[in-house]
Design a protein around this motif. Structure first.
Motif, PDB file in Angstrom:
ATOM      1  N   MET A 141     -12.649 -15.596 -43.138  1.00 44.65           N
ATOM      2  CA  MET A 141     -12.620 -14.335 -42.395  1.00 44.65           C
ATOM      3  C   MET A 141     -11.664 -14.406 -41.208  1.00 44.65           C
ATOM      4  SD  MET A 141     -16.667 -13.334 -42.468  1.00 44.65           S
ATOM      5  CE  MET A 141     -16.497 -11.782 -41.563  1.00 44.65           C
ATOM      6  N   GLY A 142     -11.668 -15.521 -40.488  1.00 45.37           N
ATOM      7  CA  GLY A 142     -10.763 -15.665 -39.359  1.00 45.37           C
ATOM      8  C   GLY A 142      -9.312 -15.629 -39.786  1.00 45.37           C
ATOM      9  N   ILE A 143      -9.019 -16.252 -40.925  1.00 44.59           N
ATOM     10  CA  ILE A 143      -7.645 -16.255 -41.440  1.00 44.59           C
ATOM     11  C   ILE A 143      -7.256 -14.861 -41.910  1.00 44.59           C
ATOM     12  CG2 ILE A 143      -6.131 -17.194 -43.228  1.00 44.59           C
ATOM     13  CD1 ILE A 143      -7.965 -19.762 -43.053  1.00 44.59           C
ATOM     14  N   MET A 144      -8.174 -14.175 -42.585  1.00 40.80           N
ATOM     15  CA  MET A 144      -7.892 -12.805 -43.015  1.00 40.80           C
ATOM     16  C   MET A 144      -7.687 -11.885 -41.806  1.00 40.80           C
ATOM     17  SD  MET A 144      -7.758 -12.804 -46.320  1.00 40.80           S
ATOM     18  CE  MET A 144      -7.005 -14.448 -46.135  1.00 40.80           C
ATOM     19  N   ALA A 145      -8.471 -12.098 -40.751  1.00 40.63           N
ATOM     20  CA  ALA A 145      -8.317 -11.287 -39.536  1.00 40.63           C
ATOM     21  C   ALA A 145      -6.946 -11.496 -38.919  1.00 40.63           C
ATOM     22  CB  ALA A 145      -9.411 -11.627 -38.532  1.00 40.63           C
ATOM     23  N   GLU A 146      -6.388 -12.670 -39.081  1.00 36.70           N
ATOM     24  CA  GLU A 146      -5.040 -12.948 -38.587  1.00 36.70           C
ATOM     25  C   GLU A 146      -4.022 -12.009 -39.232  1.00 36.70           C
ATOM     26  OE1 GLU A 146      -3.057 -14.318 -36.597  1.00 36.70           O
ATOM     27  OE2 GLU A 146      -1.656 -15.769 -37.454  1.00 36.70           O
ATOM     28  N   PHE A 147      -4.240 -11.667 -40.500  1.00 36.88           N
ATOM     29  CA  PHE A 147      -3.318 -10.780 -41.202  1.00 36.88           C
ATOM     30  C   PHE A 147      -3.630  -9.306 -40.958  1.00 36.88           C
ATOM     31  CE2 PHE A 147      -2.798 -14.765 -43.413  1.00 36.88           C
ATOM     32  CZ  PHE A 147      -1.457 -14.783 -43.756  1.00 36.88           C
ATOM     33  N   PHE A 148      -4.922  -8.959 -40.867  1.00 34.11           N
ATOM     34  CA  PHE A 148      -5.315  -7.560 -40.719  1.00 34.11           C
ATOM     35  C   PHE A 148      -5.334  -7.094 -39.274  1.00 34.11           C
ATOM     36  CE2 PHE A 148      -7.026  -8.410 -44.952  1.00 34.11           C
ATOM     37  CZ  PHE A 148      -6.692  -7.234 -45.628  1.00 34.11           C
ATOM     38  N   GLY A 149      -5.582  -7.996 -38.330  1.00 36.03           N
ATOM     39  CA  GLY A 149      -5.667  -7.610 -36.934  1.00 36.03           C
ATOM     40  C   GLY A 149      -6.791  -6.614 -36.698  1.00 36.03           C
ATOM     41  N   PRO A 150      -6.566  -5.594 -35.881  1.00 35.57           N
ATOM     42  CA  PRO A 150      -7.613  -4.609 -35.584  1.00 35.57           C
ATOM     43  C   PRO A 150      -8.062  -3.817 -36.805  1.00 35.57           C
ATOM     44  CG  PRO A 150      -5.873  -4.522 -33.945  1.00 35.57           C
ATOM     45  CD  PRO A 150      -5.363  -5.400 -35.051  1.00 35.57           C
TER      46      PRO A 150
END
Length: 226
Positions: A141-150
Motif C-alpha cells: 500500500m505504501g508503494i502504491m501510494a507513492e504512485f497514486f499520491g492524494p
C-alpha cells in the motif's frame, strides 16, 4: 516491563529509527541511485502514514515494514549486483533483503524473514498482497501510494501530506526513472516480464519486445501431447 522504541520524524511523520532500520537505509543508499533511494524512502513514509490511520495496522511490526519498504527495489535496475538473469526483479530483491537480514539481523526468526521476503516479492501484486499479513499488505500500500499520491483510494494520503514528503524527498524525475528501469528489464530480461505489469512497458516502449513468446493463452490452449 515496557520498552521504548526509538523514532525520528521526517516530513511530519513519525518513523521507527532502530539500528537495523538505519543500517538498511545505509545499505539501500549504497546500492541505489538518488532517484531510487528517494522513492523507497517515500514509500516507507507513505506506508507509515497509512498505518497511523487504519486500526488494522495498529499492532504490526513496524521494523519489518520499514526494512521491507527500504529494500524493496534493490534489483529493479538490471545492472544491479542483485539482479539475476532468470528471476523477476521482485524475487531478486526479496532474496537480497533476506541475505541482508541474515547477516545484519541474526535475531530475526523465520517468520520475520518470511514477512520481509513476501512483502518485497509481492509489492507489485496488490491483488495478492492485500490478503497476506498486515506487514505485507502495508508495504504494498505504501508503494502504491507513492504512485497514486492524494488519489490513493480512501483519501488516506492528503495533498498536504504528499507535498510535505515530496518536499523532503524530491521525486528527481521519478516517472522517467521508473520507465527506464522497467524498459531495461524488458530489454535485458524479457522472460521475467511476460506475466507482470512490466509487459505493458515492453509492449508500449520497447521495439521488438517479444511478448508474444510468453502468451499465456497460447501456452495453456495449445494441444498437449500425451
Amino acid at each position: 516491563m515496557t520498552f521504548s522504541v526509538q523514532t525520528r520524524t521526517v516530513a511530519g511523520v513519525t518513523l521507527i529509527d532502530s539500528t537495523l532500520v538505519r543500517t538498511a537505509l545505509e545499505f539501500a543508499r549504497a546500492h541505489l541511485d538518488a532517484m531510487s533511494f528517494n522513492h523507497i524512502h517515500r514509500s516507507w513514509i507513505f506506508g507509515a502514514i497509512i498505518a497511523s490511520k487504519l486500526p488494522a495496522f495498529a499492532k504490526i511490526d513496524m521494523e519489518v515494514h520499514a526494512v521491507s519498504a527500504i529494500l524493496h527495489d534493490l534489483a529493479w535496475d538490471y545492472t544491479s549486483v542483485f539482479s539475476s538473469q532468470d528471476k523477476r526483479f521482485e524475487v531478486d530483491g526479496a532474496h537480497a533483503a533476506r541475505d541482508f537480514l541474515q547477516h545484519e539481523a541474526p535475531h530475526y526468526d523465520h517468520r520475520r524473514l518470511q514477512l520481509v521476503w513476501d512483502s518485497i516479492a509481492l509489492h507489485t501484486t496488490p491483488s495478492i498482497a492485500q490478503h497476506k499479513e498486515p506487514e505485507v499488505a502495508l508495504c504494498c500500500m505504501g508503494i502504491m501510494a507513492e504512485f497514486f499520491g492524494p488519489a490513493f483510494p480512501g483519501g488516506l494520503i492528503t495533498k498536504d501530506e504528499y507535498n510535505a514528503v515530496i518536499q523532503e524527498l524530491p521525486s528527481l524525475d521519478f516517472k522517467e526513472g521508473v520507465k527506464k528501469f522497467m524498459c531495461g528489464l524488458c530489454i535485458h530480461k524479457p522472460e521475467t516480464t511476460y506475466d507482470t505489469f512490466m509487459r505493458d512497458f515492453g509492449e508500449r516502449f520497447v521495439e521488438g519486445y517479444p511478448a508474444s513468446a510468453g502468451n499465456t493463452v497460447d501456452l495453456l490452449m495449445n494441444p498437449i501431447d500425451h
